[in-house]
Design an enzyme around this catalytic site. Structure first.
Site, PDB file in Angstrom:
ATOM      1  CG  HIS A  61      -0.458   0.302   2.509  1.00 14.12           C
ATOM      2  ND1 HIS A  61      -0.118  -0.666   3.413  1.00 14.12           N
ATOM      3  CD2 HIS A  61      -0.204   1.484   3.125  1.00 14.12           C
ATOM      4  CE1 HIS A  61       0.306  -0.098   4.537  1.00 14.12           C
ATOM      5  NE2 HIS A  61       0.270   1.202   4.377  1.00 14.12           N
ATOM      6  CG  ASP A 104      -0.018  -3.926   2.794  1.00 11.16           C
ATOM      7  OD1 ASP A 104       0.489  -3.465   1.750  1.00 11.16           O
ATOM      8  OD2 ASP A 104      -0.316  -3.221   3.775  1.00 11.16           O
ATOM      9  CB  SER A 197       2.924   2.511   5.508  1.00  8.86           C
ATOM     10  OG  SER A 197       1.699   3.047   5.918  1.00  8.86           O
ATOM     11  N   GLY A 198       5.027   0.088   5.959  1.00 11.94           N
ATOM     12  CA  GLY A 198       6.140  -0.553   5.294  1.00 11.94           C
ATOM     13  C   GLY A 198       7.335  -0.867   6.166  1.00 11.94           C
TER      14      GLY A 198
END
Length: 244
Positions: A61, A104, A197-198
């Protein structure tokens, strides 16, 4: 379903949100040498982990329509540190089955190979089972108070792994698949938040998860933090790396 949870990145080129750790602490300088900062127009947008000299592992994402600048070897993102190495992500490999919720995970290929130093190192991938006995943490740059308060250095927070059963019960109608792993902070209001994120979930020194999504309130144990379980994608990761 989308209204039931918040994906940790809503991409906006102007003022893209950054990685977000609440209730954490300063990481010792350059103690997480695998950390990568994915930046757009000079702003930190997502985290990642260096898994090969020319590849960073992050969340699907985090995919954007422009190339990321990837900064390695950073402690503070506001200063020009001699330890930093900068690259451009020339190709992205989001998982082909990513559906906006599950799977994801994404690999980014860099335009060069990182020079491994004390401040820039690879991280191995965890292929084992995870439970409360594992020593886990996650790290990132960004708002440390859920109120746009930015830290001067990399932040980290300890993570306790929850069983799938407990996690599914707390999330209710939101599907928690076997390729996800859930965690909570040691205390209430500890964990990642909108934008971290990530970044990697690191357990016993190896990357075990990737920051994926959480609830409306940062660090709320009623909606545990959810990470992509890296061991579920070992074959896919190996295939991408071997073919590129």
């Amino acid at each position: 379903m989308v209204g039931s949870f918040i994906l940790l990145l809503i991409f906006v080129l102007n003022g893209a949100d950054g990685s977000h750790i609440v209730g954490g602490r300063d990481a010792a300088s350059h103690s997480r040498p695998y950390m990568a900062s994915l930046q757009v127009r000079g702003q930190h947008n997502c985290g990642g982990a260096l898994v090969r000299e020319d590849f960073v592992l992050t969340a699907a994402h985090c995919a954007i329509p422009v190339p990321y600048k990837v900064v390695l070897g950073a402690d503070s993102l506001s200063g020009n540190e001699d330890t930093q190495q900068e690259f451009t992500a020339v190709r992205s490999f989001p998982h082909p089955s990513y559906d906006g919720h599950a799977n994801d995970i994404m690999l980014l290929k860099l335009n060069g190979r990182a020079q491994l130093t004390e401040a820039v190192q690879l991280i191995s991938l965890n292929a084992g089972r995870l439970g409360r006995a594992n020593k886990c943490l996650t790290a990132g740059w960004g708002d440390i108070g859920d109120n746009n308060t930015l830290p001067s250095t990399l932040q980290e927070v300890n993570v306790t792994i929850l069983s799938q059963q407990r996690c599914r019960k707390r999330w209710g109608m939101v599907p928690i698949t076997s390729s996800m792993v859930c965690g909570i902070g040691v205390r209430v209001l500890q964990g990642f938040c909108s934008g971290d994120s990530g970044g990697p979930l690191v357990c016993d020194g190896a990357a075990a998860g990737i920051v994926s999504f959480s609830g409306r309130r940062c660090g709320d144990p009623r909606t545990p933090d959810v990470y992509t379980r890296i061991s579920s994608f070992s074959t896919w990761i190996t295939s991408v790396l071997n073919n590129n």
